[in-house]
Design an enzyme around this catalytic site. Structure first.
Site, short mmCIF file in Angstrom:
data_model
loop_
_atom_site.label_atom_id
_atom_site.label_comp_id
_atom_site.label_asym_id
_atom_site.label_seq_id
_atom_site.Cartn_x
_atom_site.Cartn_y
_atom_site.Cartn_z
N ASN A 392 18.34 26.72 11.88
CA ASN A 392 16.97 26.82 12.37
C ASN A 392 15.97 26.57 11.24
O ASN A 392 15.38 25.49 11.16
CB ASN A 392 16.73 28.19 13.00
N ASP A 393 15.78 27.55 10.37
CA ASP A 393 14.78 27.40 9.30
C ASP A 393 15.08 26.22 8.39
O ASP A 393 14.16 25.57 7.89
CB ASP A 393 14.73 28.68 8.46
#
Length: 466
Positions: A392-393
């Protein structure tokens, strides 16, 4: 026995250094771990053998119980822990190391008398008491900080915990710890000061970790690992053990180097990570409602028909679902069709340094297919399909588009540049940084919602059916 002890410690030091060198590569990491364990075993055996029949041994039964119970607990923990729980275990072991060093220092202080300190001479007593103060301060900070990191990693503590002036409180606690350590040198009989040092150090460890966001946990774990080594080195000066000083110094130095690497990967100064509250998205909910396109495995499999290159980006979601073996099977199936398959590894993917490397190595993914961020980023523009598994990040374009946000300036994998992006994820929930991922809403993105392992198994079956 002095020559025997010196030779044993020298051999242990060599094994520690060579083992640490081997830990620098996934190919040789297992051998490095084995060499380090062998070096520690030799150091323990040599230390016990050198004290055989000595007056300093309180009871061999206690030593046997300690060695046996410690070995049993470590073996059981290592066998039972899942790969998803490895970061928490590493954090906990860092805390145990700091606590052991602090307890050794405290026991040596309680066993000291004015006469025994006088026998050391003025300089010797100062070094002895100064080492006790350093080991206590660093050790207790490491213990409580590591416990806090473990609770954050396993989800017991979520988000960041801060309040106005928290950095001033941390600075005051550090100053108090240093003052109490100095007071220990001036008056080692004042146990009020000693227990005050323990309390201030423990509280400092808690406040040190709680305000830090989850995205920076790899940096925190690396730094706590370094602190545990420094505490051990200080304890080595307390008990006069060369092997403990050498091993502690090696761990401390390696941890600091790794901390620097992690900070570079996050593109954040170390001071900012420690004293700024990252991990909370600024501005809150903007009220903007966006929609994503969810696909089934059959539709996603069609994008692999006739492709030439595929880049797989693993993340913590892969670890949670234990999907690394299916990822490898999918990669092998694509390779059998002439597709060039690579794996892009972000330095801070997962919850500890090297987490993704360990998972993929466990699944027998060839090491030469693993590429670090700097080596792979330029290849995304020529990539037909980018398969993101639980990341995600580390693939969030907000690192480029929102320079003032929690991810601002952080180097990320440029998955958005691939022709098609397939993201396997349970939901649209943000990562540890708390930032919504714009990549989910791109026209070139296909979202496969569900358990990573199950969805990839479906995708693999559909690819085989093409």
């Amino acid at each position: 026995m002095e020559w025997f002890q010196a030779l044993g410690y020298l051999l242990s030091a060599v094994l520690f250094i060579v083992g640490l060198k081997y830990l620098g590569s996934p190919r040789t990491a297992v051998r490095g771990n084995q060499l380090g364990a062998l070096g520690m075993l030799i150091a323990v055996v040599v230390t016990v053998a050198a004290e055989w029949g000595g007056e300093g041994i309180i009871g061999w039964s206690l030593i046997g119980i300690g060695l046996g119970s410690g070995a049993l607990i470590g073996f059981v923990m290592a066998k039972k822990v899942e790969m998803t729980g490895m970061p928490e275990m590493v954090a906990l072991f860092n805390g145990f190391g700091g606590a052991a060093s602090a307890l050794v220092a405290l026991s040596e202080l309680l066993g000291s008398t004015p006469d025994s300190l006088g026998d050391r001479g003025a300089l010797g007593a100062t070094v002895f008491l100064g080492a006790i103060g350093a080991s206590s301060l660093i050790g207790w900070v490491t213990l409580t900080g590591s416990v806090g990191a473990m609770l954050k990693l396993n989800g017991t503590l979520r988000g960041t915990f801060s309040f106005p002036g928290v950095n001033l409180v941390k600075g005051a606690l550090l100053a108090a710890g240093l003052y109490l350590s100095y007071s220990l040198i001036c008056d080692p009989t004042n146990m009020t000061m000693t227990y005050g040092l323990v309390g201030a150090s423990c509280l400092l460890g808690v406040l040190f970790v709680l305000p830090i966001g989850g995205a920076d946990m790899p940096v925190v774990i690396s730094f706590l690992n370094s602190l545990s080594g420094l505490a051990a080195a200080a304890a080595g000066f307390v008990v006069g053990n060369d092997a403990l000083i050498i091993s502690g110094a090696l761990v401390g130095a390696a941890g600091l180097i790794l901390t620097g690497i992690m900070c570079k990967a996050m593109n954040r100064p170390f001071v900012d990570v420690m004293f700024k509250t990252y991990g909370v998205a600024a501005g809150g909910d903007t009220g903007e409602k966006r929609t994503v396109r969810g696909y089934e495995a059959e539709e996603a499999a069609l994008t692999f028909d006739g492709v030439r290159s595929v880049i797989v980006i693993p993340g913590y979601g892969m670890a949670v679902s234990q999907a690394q073996h299916v990822v490898r099977e999918l990669g092998e199936e694509l390779e059998s069709r002439g597709v060039d398959v690579k794996y892009a590894i972000h330095p801070v993917a997962g919850r500890m340094p090297g987490h993704m490397n360990v998972l993929l190595a466990e699944a027998n993914v060839p090491y030469d297919q693993l590429y670090e961020l700097d080596a792979i980023n330029s290849q995304f523009s020529d990539c037909d399909v980018c398969l993101v598994v639980g990341a995600n990040d580390t693939v969030n374009p907000a690192a480029h588009t929102d320079p003032t946000g929690p991810l601002g300036g952080m180097p990320v994998l440029d998955a958005e540049k691939a022709r098609t992006v397939i993201i396997v994820k349970r939901s649209l929930s943000p990562g540890y940084a708390g930032v919504d991922n714009d990549l989910f809403y791109r026209q070139s993105t296909m979202m496969l919602f569900g358990d990573g392992k199950a969805k990839l198994a479906e995708l693999l079956a559909e690819v085989k059916a093409l």
